[in-house]
Motif scaffolding. Structure first.
Motif, mmCIF file in Angstrom:
data_model
loop_
_atom_site.group_PDB
_atom_site.id
_atom_site.type_symbol
_atom_site.label_atom_id
_atom_site.label_comp_id
_atom_site.label_asym_id
_atom_site.label_seq_id
_atom_site.Cartn_x
_atom_site.Cartn_y
_atom_site.Cartn_z
ATOM 1 N N CYS A 1 -21.284 -11.247 0.035
ATOM 2 C CA CYS A 1 -19.989 -10.660 -0.308
ATOM 3 C C CYS A 1 -18.816 -11.511 0.220
ATOM 4 N N GLU A 2 -19.059 -12.310 1.273
ATOM 5 C CA GLU A 2 -18.026 -13.202 1.789
ATOM 6 C C GLU A 2 -18.340 -14.662 1.493
ATOM 7 N N GLY A 3 -19.352 -14.873 0.646
ATOM 8 C CA GLY A 3 -19.690 -16.236 0.250
ATOM 9 C C GLY A 3 -20.537 -16.968 1.267
ATOM 10 N N TYR A 4 -21.171 -16.242 2.221
ATOM 11 C CA TYR A 4 -22.020 -16.897 3.222
ATOM 12 C C TYR A 4 -23.379 -17.317 2.633
ATOM 13 N N GLU A 5 -23.721 -16.805 1.476
ATOM 14 C CA GLU A 5 -24.967 -17.175 0.792
ATOM 15 C C GLU A 5 -24.649 -17.443 -0.673
ATOM 16 N N THR A 6 -25.163 -18.564 -1.202
ATOM 17 C CA THR A 6 -24.868 -18.906 -2.591
ATOM 18 C C THR A 6 -25.741 -18.108 -3.538
ATOM 19 N N GLU A 7 -25.309 -18.056 -4.777
ATOM 20 C CA GLU A 7 -26.068 -17.324 -5.787
ATOM 21 C C GLU A 7 -27.420 -17.971 -6.032
ATOM 22 N N ASP A 8 -27.490 -19.327 -6.010
ATOM 23 C CA ASP A 8 -28.762 -20.026 -6.229
ATOM 24 C C ASP A 8 -29.763 -19.702 -5.120
#
Length: 597
Positions: free
Chosen positions: A182-189
């Motif tokens: 939710c804060e971009g700490y993990e990428t979608e890939d």
């Protein structure tokens, strides 16, 4: 409609595969069936004599015939199954257990959530299952959560909202259960790689996840990140532990459905095992109530279609105990040995276990249904015209021809009716002649029932082989009851069942309920007869020892035995001891009798 109208309908049926529907005079659908050839199958109902009474009633009620032509047998199976479920015709088998099952859903969204549900919504999400047990779902969900850090919030994690910082990480992130997409700490890939691994696990493929984790653990160890390596090691142990609990069959056996069936006179029980990557990932047993004495083949074909639809199986091959017709799209195998036969036997054990559990529950919850089922089973097993609700069993009992007696025990609705038991003292036969004794007691028993206008049994069982059976038949002939009551003999050694005028005995399955009831009858008749024989011998012994003393009656004998316990002790008793029990006069008679011998 009149009969000529039915004849016209039969003549105009096509010689193609399809589904036929029978309607009664009120226009109610009463039966649905499938056929390779509609004209041949439907015509057979009206051209042959049916052994089953319910089928004869069905045929009498048919007023209208409708049919639907389809391209293949597979289409006919599917359509038949769907019409039965929709209309529930009176004369079709009933498929029990139409409840909603749990699924595991991978939601169609960015950073997909993984959760259990009983509702399937067609929104592009992927659903795995259905599972037959919520416990299985919980175990899988715990496994997934232990291996992968996934979000469980229901935020709309669009790229734009994440960039604008609309959300902030929650407690799940700080607990290490989520990596904070939710804060971009993990990428979608990165997230989607985990989702792909989860899909493989839900399909039963643990190999790819194990390989991936082992590579990660090795890489962390080489980079001296020992804490991370230890966490990965723990995940490997969790996955291997779960895999070891799965029933491993053979890694080469994959994407196969296994079906087996056990049945009795009223119900069929079909077990389904689904195999993926060498492991059993699903087991389910379906109960089917028979309506028209359907064969195991008919029941299994219908059950396979229903189960594969219910559990959305796409397997191209199935293992079954005998050949079934499922169309050209599915490969049907009948294993004879090896791992394939082993997994088929496992399915059969599951079906038998389920049946035993159901029967135990029925016996407690619905005893009438339990009795009805057993009576119907006995009628079929013993080839009787009617259910044997009233059974009588005869047994002779003598030792070297002394005190010959016989016993008749009575079972009603499969249970002993002890108030109807009867003893017989043999009156007309001299010496040890079992055949003549059997003829006498059978004649006396049914002569009395006829004279007193009492109900006769539906089945007589003679404890003995062909000789005793023939003797009993003579008695029935004399009473003109031959053919009015079914009669069989049971030989002790091999549990052979003999029928009149049939030289070949019938052998029942050693585990069958019918044989168990017959054995119970035979054993009870033997016990009851021996008991009477023993009492008679004891009384005879008393007569020779005490009652033959002049001036000593039965009451005196009873008094003496109450005090001295045996005739031998009476014989050795002192005069004054006897006088205390029976008085001076009788005491002298007894004392003098024994001491003057």
């Amino acid at each position: 409609m009149s009969q000529p109208t039915l004849e016209i309908q039969l003549q105009t049926l096509p010689n193609q595969p399809g589904v036929y529907q029978y309607f009664d005079a009120e226009g109610t659908i009463i039966y649905v069936g499938k056929a390779k050839n509609l004209k041949k199958r439907v015509s057979s109902y009206f051209t042959k004599t049916h052994d089953n009474g319910k089928t004869r009633v069905l045929v009498k009620k048919i007023a209208t015939i409708k049919h639907i032509v389809v391209d293949t047998e597979t289409d006919a199976l599917l359509l038949e199954n769907n019409l039965i479920k929709k209309y529930k015709p009176r004369y079709n088998v009933m498929l029990k257990d139409d409840k909603s099952y749990p699924w595991i859903c991978i939601k169609n969204e960015r950073f997909p959530r993984v959760f259990s549900t009983r509702r399937v919504i067609k929104d592009g999400s992927e659903y795995f299952g259905p599972y037959t047990s919520m416990k299985t779902v919980s175990t899988l969900m715990d496994l997934i959560k232990g291996l992968y850090q996934l979000r469980n919030c229901n935020y709309d994690l669009s790229e734009e909202k994440i960039k604008n910082g609309k959300y902030s990480v929650c407690l799940e992130y700080h607990l290490g259960n989520c990596k904070g997409p939710c804060e971009g700490y993990e990428t979608e890939d990165e997230y989607n790689e985990n989702i792909l691994a989860i899909k493989e696990i839900l399909k039963g493929n643990f190999k790819d996840s194990l390989t991936q984790f082992k590579q990660q653990m090795k890489q962390y160890a080489e980079e001296m990140h020992f804490e991370e390596a230890q966490k990965i090691k723990e995940k490997i142990e969790v996955l291997e532990n779960y895999q070891s609990k799965s029933t491993i069959v053979n890694p080469k056996i994959s994407n196969v459905d296994v079906f087996s069936i056990v049945s009795d006179e009223s119900y069929g029980y079909v077990n389904f095992l689904q195999l993926s990557y060498g492991s059993i990932i699903r087991s389910h047993t379906l109960e089917i109530k028979k309506k028209l004495d359907e064969s195991d083949k008919e029941l299994l074909e219908l059950a396979i279609t229903e189960i594969r639809q219910r559990f959305h199986s796409k397997s191209k091959e199935i293992y079954v105990p005998f050949q079934v017709d499922l169309g050209e799209d599915i490969k049907v195998s009948v294993p004879k040995l090896g791992d394939k036969k082993h997994i088929l036997d496992l399915s059969l054990r599951n079906a038998k276990y389920y049946r035993m559990e159901q029967l135990k529950q029925i016996k407690i919850i619905d005893p009438d249904r339990h009795v009805n089922r057993i009576m119907a089973q006995m009628k079929a097993d013993l080839r009787l015209k009617v259910e044997p609700r009233h059974i009588e069993c005869f047994d002779n009992s003598n030792i070297q021809g002394t005190n010959p007696v016989a016993a008749c025990v009575v079972f009603k609705n499969g249970k002993p009716s002890k108030k109807d038991y009867r003893h017989f003292n043999i009156k007309t036969v001299e010496g040890p002649n079992d055949f003549a004794s059997m003829e006498e007691v059978v004649y006396r028993r049914y002569k009395r029932l006829l004279d007193e206008n009492q109900s006769l049994p539906q089945l007589i069982i003679i404890d003995g082989g062909k000789g005793q059976l023939s003797s009993a038949l003579k008695a029935l002939d004399d009473l003109q009851l031959r053919g009015k009551i079914a009669i069989i003999g049971i030989a002790k050694r091999l549990e052979e069942l003999f029928y009149p005028n049939d030289p070949i005995p019938l052998y029942l399955d050693k585990k069958s309920e019918t044989l168990k009831i017959i054995q119970q009858l035979r054993n009870e008749a033997h016990r009851f007869g021996i008991e009477h024989h023993r009492n008679k011998r004891s009384k005879s012994a008393l007569n020779t020892e005490l009652e033959t003393i002049p001036g000593i009656g039965e009451k005196t004998v009873v008094e003496l035995l109450k005090q001295f316990k045996s005739a031998k002790r009476v014989a050795h008793a002192k005069l004054d001891e006897l006088e205390l029990i029976v008085g001076n006069s009788r005491a002298e008679k007894i004392y003098n009798y024994y001491h003057n011998k």
